[in-house]
Design an enzyme around this catalytic site. Structure first.
Site, PDB file in Angstrom:
ATOM      1  N   GLU A 283       0.836  -1.220   0.000  1.00 11.28           N
ATOM      2  CA  GLU A 283       0.000   0.000   0.000  1.00 11.28           C
ATOM      3  C   GLU A 283       0.866   1.264   0.000  1.00 11.28           C
ATOM      4  O   GLU A 283       0.489   2.284   0.573  1.00 11.28           O
ATOM      5  CB  GLU A 283      -0.962   0.024   1.195  1.00 11.28           C
ATOM      6  CG  GLU A 283      -2.186  -0.833   1.031  1.00 11.28           C
ATOM      7  CD  GLU A 283      -2.935  -0.550  -0.254  1.00 11.28           C
ATOM      8  OE1 GLU A 283      -2.912   0.601  -0.736  1.00 11.28           O
ATOM      9  OE2 GLU A 283      -3.526  -1.496  -0.790  1.00 11.28           O
TER      10      GLU A 283
HETATM   11  C1  LIG Z   1       3.242  -9.618  -0.018  1.00  6.69           C
HETATM   12  C2  LIG Z   1       2.965  -8.485  -0.942  1.00  6.69           C
HETATM   13  C3  LIG Z   1       1.660  -8.233  -1.322  1.00  6.69           C
HETATM   14  C4  LIG Z   1       1.394  -7.206  -2.223  1.00  6.69           C
HETATM   15  N1  LIG Z   1       0.113  -7.009  -2.669  1.00  6.69           N
HETATM   16  C5  LIG Z   1      -0.081  -6.174  -3.720  1.00  6.69           C
HETATM   17  C6  LIG Z   1      -1.349  -6.115  -4.387  1.00  6.69           C
HETATM   18  O1  LIG Z   1      -2.308  -6.775  -3.987  1.00  6.69           O
HETATM   19  N2  LIG Z   1      -1.486  -5.321  -5.466  1.00  6.69           N
HETATM   20  C7  LIG Z   1      -0.451  -4.566  -5.944  1.00  6.69           C
HETATM   21  O2  LIG Z   1      -0.635  -3.877  -6.930  1.00  6.69           O
HETATM   22  N3  LIG Z   1       0.760  -4.585  -5.336  1.00  6.69           N
HETATM   23  C8  LIG Z   1       0.965  -5.367  -4.251  1.00  6.69           C
HETATM   24  N4  LIG Z   1       2.194  -5.417  -3.649  1.00  6.69           N
HETATM   25  C9  LIG Z   1       3.245  -4.551  -4.145  1.00  6.69           C
HETATM   26  C10 LIG Z   1       3.610  -3.428  -3.171  1.00  6.69           C
HETATM   27  O3  LIG Z   1       2.563  -2.494  -3.087  1.00  6.69           O
HETATM   28  C11 LIG Z   1       4.933  -2.823  -3.662  1.00  6.69           C
HETATM   29  O4  LIG Z   1       5.936  -3.801  -3.423  1.00  6.69           O
HETATM   30  C12 LIG Z   1       5.261  -1.526  -2.976  1.00  6.69           C
HETATM   31  O5  LIG Z   1       4.334  -0.521  -3.351  1.00  6.69           O
HETATM   32  C13 LIG Z   1       6.664  -1.026  -3.323  1.00  6.69           C
HETATM   33  O6  LIG Z   1       6.947  -1.137  -4.690  1.00  6.69           O
HETATM   34  P1  LIG Z   1       8.261  -1.886  -5.161  1.00  6.69           P
HETATM   35  O7  LIG Z   1       8.325  -3.196  -4.481  1.00  6.69           O
HETATM   36  O8  LIG Z   1       8.325  -1.862  -6.634  1.00  6.69           O
HETATM   37  O9  LIG Z   1       9.433  -1.001  -4.586  1.00  6.69           O
HETATM   38  P2  LIG Z   1      10.108   0.277  -5.292  1.00  6.69           P
HETATM   39  O10 LIG Z   1       9.071   1.183  -5.842  1.00  6.69           O
HETATM   40  O11 LIG Z   1      11.180  -0.189  -6.182  1.00  6.69           O
HETATM   41  O12 LIG Z   1      10.746   0.997  -4.002  1.00  6.69           O
HETATM   42  C14 LIG Z   1      11.880   0.464  -3.325  1.00  6.69           C
HETATM   43  C15 LIG Z   1      12.220   1.368  -2.153  1.00  6.69           C
HETATM   44  O13 LIG Z   1      12.510   2.667  -2.637  1.00  6.69           O
HETATM   45  C16 LIG Z   1      11.674   3.632  -2.022  1.00  6.69           C
HETATM   46  N5  LIG Z   1      11.291   4.635  -3.031  1.00  6.69           N
HETATM   47  C17 LIG Z   1      10.749   4.436  -4.246  1.00  6.69           C
HETATM   48  N6  LIG Z   1      10.550   5.605  -4.869  1.00  6.69           N
HETATM   49  C18 LIG Z   1      10.952   6.558  -4.042  1.00  6.69           C
HETATM   50  C19 LIG Z   1      10.999   7.986  -4.096  1.00  6.69           C
HETATM   51  N7  LIG Z   1      10.537   8.663  -5.144  1.00  6.69           N
HETATM   52  N8  LIG Z   1      11.478   8.650  -3.023  1.00  6.69           N
HETATM   53  C20 LIG Z   1      11.925   8.000  -1.933  1.00  6.69           C
HETATM   54  N9  LIG Z   1      11.927   6.660  -1.839  1.00  6.69           N
HETATM   55  C21 LIG Z   1      11.443   5.956  -2.863  1.00  6.69           C
HETATM   56  C22 LIG Z   1      10.485   2.901  -1.454  1.00  6.69           C
HETATM   57  O14 LIG Z   1       9.990   3.526  -0.286  1.00  6.69           O
HETATM   58  C23 LIG Z   1      11.084   1.525  -1.159  1.00  6.69           C
HETATM   59  O15 LIG Z   1      11.606   1.511   0.147  1.00  6.69           O
HETATM   60  C24 LIG Z   1       2.470  -6.397  -2.713  1.00  6.69           C
HETATM   61  C25 LIG Z   1       3.768  -6.649  -2.287  1.00  6.69           C
HETATM   62  C26 LIG Z   1       4.034  -7.686  -1.436  1.00  6.69           C
HETATM   63  C27 LIG Z   1       5.456  -7.940  -1.040  1.00  6.69           C
END
Ligand SMILES: Cc1cc2nc3c(=O)[nH]c(=O)nc-3n(C[C@H](O)[C@H](O)[C@H](O)COP(=O)(O)OP(=O)(O)OC[C@H]3O[C@@H](n4cnc5c(N)ncnc54)[C@H](O)[C@@H]3O)c2cc1C
Length: 440
Positions: A283
């Protein structure tokens, strides 16, 4: 609506999570008004299972020829089974689960890779306004995830209390408490008490915070109260970010009460920690919540909502200034913490314009500072209510006295964290940003 089918939210793709403007899943319009969706989503919670006769996927995708980036994203309903005229599930749609993700926790939820191969979808809301539509759900979901932080902490705490009363180790340094046993229970030791009080004061404060926010959501929805709506919007990243960070920490604290037994799977304590960890990530990762709070929500509607929050705290302190039971233990610390929050906001205003990194380097601290002030306000209000009940001669004296004592702990031992957060914020971006990326 009848709770027979389950639903999912499909935002994340392998190359985009936070930055959804990079999305590749596409939705091609068809002559009958529907769309054909193709692409891959990952990490989709409850993406596939056989626990309901249909699954309704809400999928973000781009209609070819639309605006670039996030402005070109639209929202679609994609059922697992196409729904017949009579409402029953019909033919299988072109959506399938590619794999189940192996995870650290929440093993009760099937987190899936979802493949869309010309799946039939129906536009929900307006073309290219998908993020706005999705946020209706995400704002609610963020509060729900904040609640996960609280509830995981609550379950872990309840276990830790039972263990602390049961496990015999060492003697009370001020005098034996269990003379018939080989040792006293863990709960006699000040460090175990500190640990349990951290948990208890967080949980009860957070519960009040969620209840207060829920009341405001009802006010906004049922009576169109725009001020309540604005305040909830401001507080949503705080609820999500602060309560899940703290909630996770509290599950670790609860595990610590068990010593080595907390690390051994048989006792079940590590599950709370593993399950609570995801709430800090999904989220919108908590760093992104902090970004939302400082980069967007503070200035929303000309800063009206944050000013309303400050007024709320100020008025509570003013209205209760003559209440001797509250003054020293509750109002003074609340005032100090609220001043720290205002000073941090002022620092961002004065230095964030010059260099946005000055604000963003402090955003995480600000989210926690804000969270502590919210819980401080909750504790001051609860102490007031408890004192009133005691003054009225309540029959539940122990309950209300316990409330006040727990609140005093929060105000004395947890709330001063605001000063540390402010001190960090005031150092700006310099030490955070100075290293060249090559030197990490
Ligand atoms: C168990 C699980 C269930 C999930 N369920 C769903 C679901 O039902 N539907 C769905 O769509 N997604 C789902 N997700 C995905 C989840 O919402 C994302 O993993 C999350 O939003 C982060 O995206 P990412 O993993 O691509 O990380 P990234 O976007 O690559 O971010 C990596 C890190 O960098 C930081 N970061 C990124 N951009 C910035 C910025 N501009 N400034 C500062 N910091 C930044 C973030 O805070 C994070 O710590 C799920 C994930 C998991 C692990």
């Amino acid at each position: 609506v009848s709770c027979e089918w389950t639903g999912t939210m499909n935002l994340t793709e392998p190359h985009c999570g936070t930055d959804l403007g990079l999305m590749r899943t596409k939705a091609v319009p068809q002559d009958d008004g529907s769309y054909k969706l193709s692409g891959q989503k990952i990490f989709i919670s409850a993406g596939e299972h056989e626990m309901s006769s249909n699954i309704i996927h809400l999928v973000l995708a781009k209609i070819p020829g639309g605006p670039d980036g996030i402005k070109g994203v639209s929202l679609f309903i994609v059922p697992k089974f196409i729904v017949n005229e009579d409402g029953t599930p019909g033919a299988r749609n072109g959506v399938s689960c590619g794999a189940l993700e192996e995870k650290m926790g929440i093993h009760g939820n099937s987190t899936c890779v979802m493949n869309y191969d010309e799946a039939t979808g129906y536009l929900l809301g307006d073309e290219h306004k998908g993020m706005r539509a999705m946020f209706t759900m995400m704002n609610e979901a963020r509060i729900g995830v904040g609640m996960q932080g609280l509830t995981q902490a609550e379950a872990a705490y309840q276990n830790a209390v039972i263990y602390a009363k049961d496990r015999l180790q060492g003697r009370d340094v001020t005098g034996v408490k269990n003379p018939d046993g080989p040792a006293d229970p863990l709960i006699v030791h000040p460090d175990i008490r500190r640990n349990l009080m951290d948990q208890k004061s967080f949980i009860e404060g957070a519960r009040a915070f969620i209840m207060w926010s829920s009341v405001m959501i009802d006010q906004a929805h049922r009576s169109g109260d725009k001020d309540a709506d604005g305040l909830v919007s401001l507080l949503t990243p705080v609820i999500k970010g602060f309560l899940t960070d703290e909630g996770y920490d509290m599950t670790v604290q609860a595990q610590q009460v068990y010593g080595g037994h907390g690390y051994i799977e048989e006792w079940g304590m590590s599950q709370f920690t593993r399950d609570a960890r995801i709430a800090m990530i999904y989220e919108g990762a908590n760093g992104v919540q902090a970004l939302d709070l400082v980069g967007r929500k503070l200035a929303q509607d000309g800063g009206k909502h944050v000013m309303a929050f400050f007024d709320l705290v100020k008025n509570f302190i003013k209205e209760n200034a003559d209440n001797e039971a509250l003054a020293k233990d509750f109002l003074e610390p609340l005032k100090a913490a609220s001043k720290d929050l205002q000073a941090a906001g002022m620092y961002f205003m004065q230095n964030g314009m010059k260099n946005p990194n000055n604000a963003l380097s402090g955003s995480y601290d600000f989210m926690h500072l804000f969270g502590h002030v919210c819980l401080g306000l909750m504790w001051a209000q609860m102490a007031k209510a408890a004192q009133k009940a005691l003054d009225a001669g309540t029959e539940d004296k122990e309950f209300y006295e316990t409330k006040i004592t727990t609140g005093r702990f929060y105000m004395a031992r947890r709330l001063p964290a605001t000063a540390l957060h402010l001190a960090r914020i005031n150092t700006g971006a310099d030490t955070v940003m100075s290293l060249d990326a090559a030197n990490f």
